[in-house]
Motif scaffolding. Structure first.
Motif, PDB file in Angstrom:
ATOM      1  N   LEU A  17       0.831  -1.211   0.000  1.00 38.73           N
ATOM      2  CA  LEU A  17       0.000   0.000   0.000  1.00 38.73           C
ATOM      3  C   LEU A  17       0.864   1.258   0.000  1.00 38.73           C
ATOM      4  O   LEU A  17       0.487   2.268  -0.608  1.00 38.73           O
ATOM      5  CB  LEU A  17      -0.962  -0.016   1.189  1.00 38.73           C
ATOM      6  N   ARG A  18       2.031   1.206   0.635  1.00 38.16           N
ATOM      7  CA  ARG A  18       2.950   2.353   0.573  1.00 38.16           C
ATOM      8  C   ARG A  18       3.467   2.533  -0.859  1.00 38.16           C
ATOM      9  O   ARG A  18       3.603   3.656  -1.338  1.00 38.16           O
ATOM     10  CB  ARG A  18       4.098   2.174   1.568  1.00 38.16           C
ATOM     11  N   VAL A  19       3.733   1.429  -1.538  1.00 37.89           N
ATOM     12  CA  VAL A  19       4.172   1.510  -2.934  1.00 37.89           C
ATOM     13  C   VAL A  19       3.067   2.121  -3.795  1.00 37.89           C
ATOM     14  O   VAL A  19       3.339   2.927  -4.690  1.00 37.89           O
ATOM     15  CB  VAL A  19       4.607   0.124  -3.468  1.00 37.89           C
ATOM     16  N   VAL A  20       1.814   1.769  -3.519  1.00 33.13           N
ATOM     17  CA  VAL A  20       0.680   2.341  -4.266  1.00 33.13           C
ATOM     18  C   VAL A  20       0.713   3.858  -4.190  1.00 33.13           C
ATOM     19  O   VAL A  20       0.545   4.549  -5.194  1.00 33.13           O
ATOM     20  CB  VAL A  20      -0.671   1.790  -3.750  1.00 33.13           C
ATOM     21  N   SER A  21       0.946   4.419  -3.004  1.00 25.50           N
ATOM     22  CA  SER A  21       0.938   5.875  -2.885  1.00 25.50           C
ATOM     23  C   SER A  21       2.088   6.497  -3.672  1.00 25.50           C
ATOM     24  O   SER A  21       1.937   7.569  -4.254  1.00 25.50           O
ATOM     25  CB  SER A  21       0.929   6.332  -1.431  1.00 25.50           C
ATOM     26  N   VAL A  22       3.225   5.812  -3.748  1.00 26.40           N
ATOM     27  CA  VAL A  22       4.340   6.320  -4.549  1.00 26.40           C
ATOM     28  C   VAL A  22       3.993   6.245  -6.037  1.00 26.40           C
ATOM     29  O   VAL A  22       4.208   7.210  -6.785  1.00 26.40           O
ATOM     30  CB  VAL A  22       5.636   5.519  -4.252  1.00 26.40           C
ATOM     31  N   LEU A  23       3.447   5.126  -6.468  1.00 21.57           N
ATOM     32  CA  LEU A  23       3.080   4.975  -7.886  1.00 21.57           C
ATOM     33  C   LEU A  23       2.042   6.015  -8.294  1.00 21.57           C
ATOM     34  O   LEU A  23       2.139   6.626  -9.356  1.00 21.57           O
ATOM     35  CB  LEU A  23       2.530   3.575  -8.155  1.00 21.57           C
ATOM     36  N   ALA A  24       1.047   6.202  -7.452  1.00 28.25           N
ATOM     37  CA  ALA A  24      -0.042   7.119  -7.792  1.00 28.25           C
ATOM     38  C   ALA A  24       0.421   8.569  -7.829  1.00 28.25           C
ATOM     39  O   ALA A  24      -0.102   9.362  -8.604  1.00 28.25           O
ATOM     40  CB  ALA A  24      -1.186   6.958  -6.801  1.00 28.25           C
ATOM     41  N   SER A  25       1.399   8.916  -7.016  1.00 27.05           N
ATOM     42  CA  SER A  25       1.849  10.306  -6.986  1.00 27.05           C
ATOM     43  C   SER A  25       2.933  10.587  -8.023  1.00 27.05           C
ATOM     44  O   SER A  25       3.369  11.712  -8.181  1.00 27.05           O
ATOM     45  CB  SER A  25       2.351  10.668  -5.585  1.00 27.05           C
ATOM     46  N   SER A  26       3.350   9.554  -8.739  1.00 32.02           N
ATOM     47  CA  SER A  26       4.348   9.718  -9.790  1.00 32.02           C
ATOM     48  C   SER A  26       3.792  10.638 -10.870  1.00 32.02           C
ATOM     49  O   SER A  26       2.656  10.458 -11.324  1.00 32.02           O
ATOM     50  CB  SER A  26       4.685   8.353 -10.384  1.00 32.02           C
ATOM     51  N   PRO A  27       4.575  11.632 -11.299  1.00 30.62           N
ATOM     52  CA  PRO A  27       4.057  12.591 -12.279  1.00 30.62           C
ATOM     53  C   PRO A  27       3.798  11.988 -13.661  1.00 30.62           C
ATOM     54  O   PRO A  27       3.060  12.543 -14.449  1.00 30.62           O
ATOM     55  CB  PRO A  27       5.136  13.660 -12.353  1.00 30.62           C
ATOM     56  N   ARG A  28       4.390  10.851 -13.948  1.00 32.80           N
ATOM     57  CA  ARG A  28       4.227  10.238 -15.271  1.00 32.80           C
ATOM     58  C   ARG A  28       3.749   8.809 -15.097  1.00 32.80           C
ATOM     59  O   ARG A  28       4.335   8.032 -14.373  1.00 32.80           O
ATOM     60  CB  ARG A  28       5.575  10.255 -15.996  1.00 32.80           C
TER      61      ARG A  28
END
Length: 167
Positions: A17-28
């Motif tokens: 779930l922490r990885v999800v937040s990083v993926l989702a906030s990725s600008p691209r």
């Protein structure tokens, strides 16, 4: 759901779930990266945890999508991986979540759903539309056609609120 999940299932789900937040906030958006992540998550023996993580990713990507077309392209590329889930009800839940977000994003783009389209949405999405739509036309459809009385009442009350009429 799976007895093979083991004692480390919760920490794995939390880390995912922490990885999800990083993926989702990725600008691209990197669909290949997202697809690889989904494939890895779905190899987890904790089917319930895997479903939770994939749904969180779907929700996060939908929240960042520029519109229904962008989200549909992402879902069409990434979600074939969900066929790895052994439990049909989990696959169906994720498919329905994608469909809900496609409806929501189209509503945000100005589409007013028909009562039949609204009937295809889950109770969760019907209530989401009742609580967050700023469109009097959408709220009118929800107030008239939602499955639950509570959702119909929320939409009706919001449609008649001064705040909404002032916009």
């Amino acid at each position: 759901m799976s007895s093979d999940a083991g004692p480390d299932a919760h920490p794995r789900t939390s880390a995912s779930l922490r990885v999800v937040s990083v993926l989702a906030s990725s600008p691209r958006r990197d669909r290949d990266r997202d697809r690889a992540f989904v494939a890895a998550v779905l190899r987890d023996p904790d089917v319930g945890g895997a479903k939770t993580v994939v749904v969180a990713l779907v929700d996060a990507i939908a929240g960042e999508a520029a519109g229904p077309d962008e989200f549909r392209q992402w879902a069409d590329w990434v979600l074939p991986e969900m066929e790895r889930l052994d439990v049909e009800s989990c696959r169906e839940f994720i498919r329905r979540r994608v469909d809900d977000w496609l409806l929501c994003l189209s509503v945000e783009d100005g589409h007013v759903p028909t009562p039949a389209e609204l009937a295809e949405a889950t109770d969760w999405m019907q209530r989401h539309l009742a609580e967050f739509s700023r469109s009097p036309a959408v709220l009118a459809v929800v107030a008239e056609s939602a499955r639950t009385r509570k959702t119909r009442n929320i939409a009706e009350n919001r449609a008649s609120s001064r705040e909404l009429r002032a916009e």
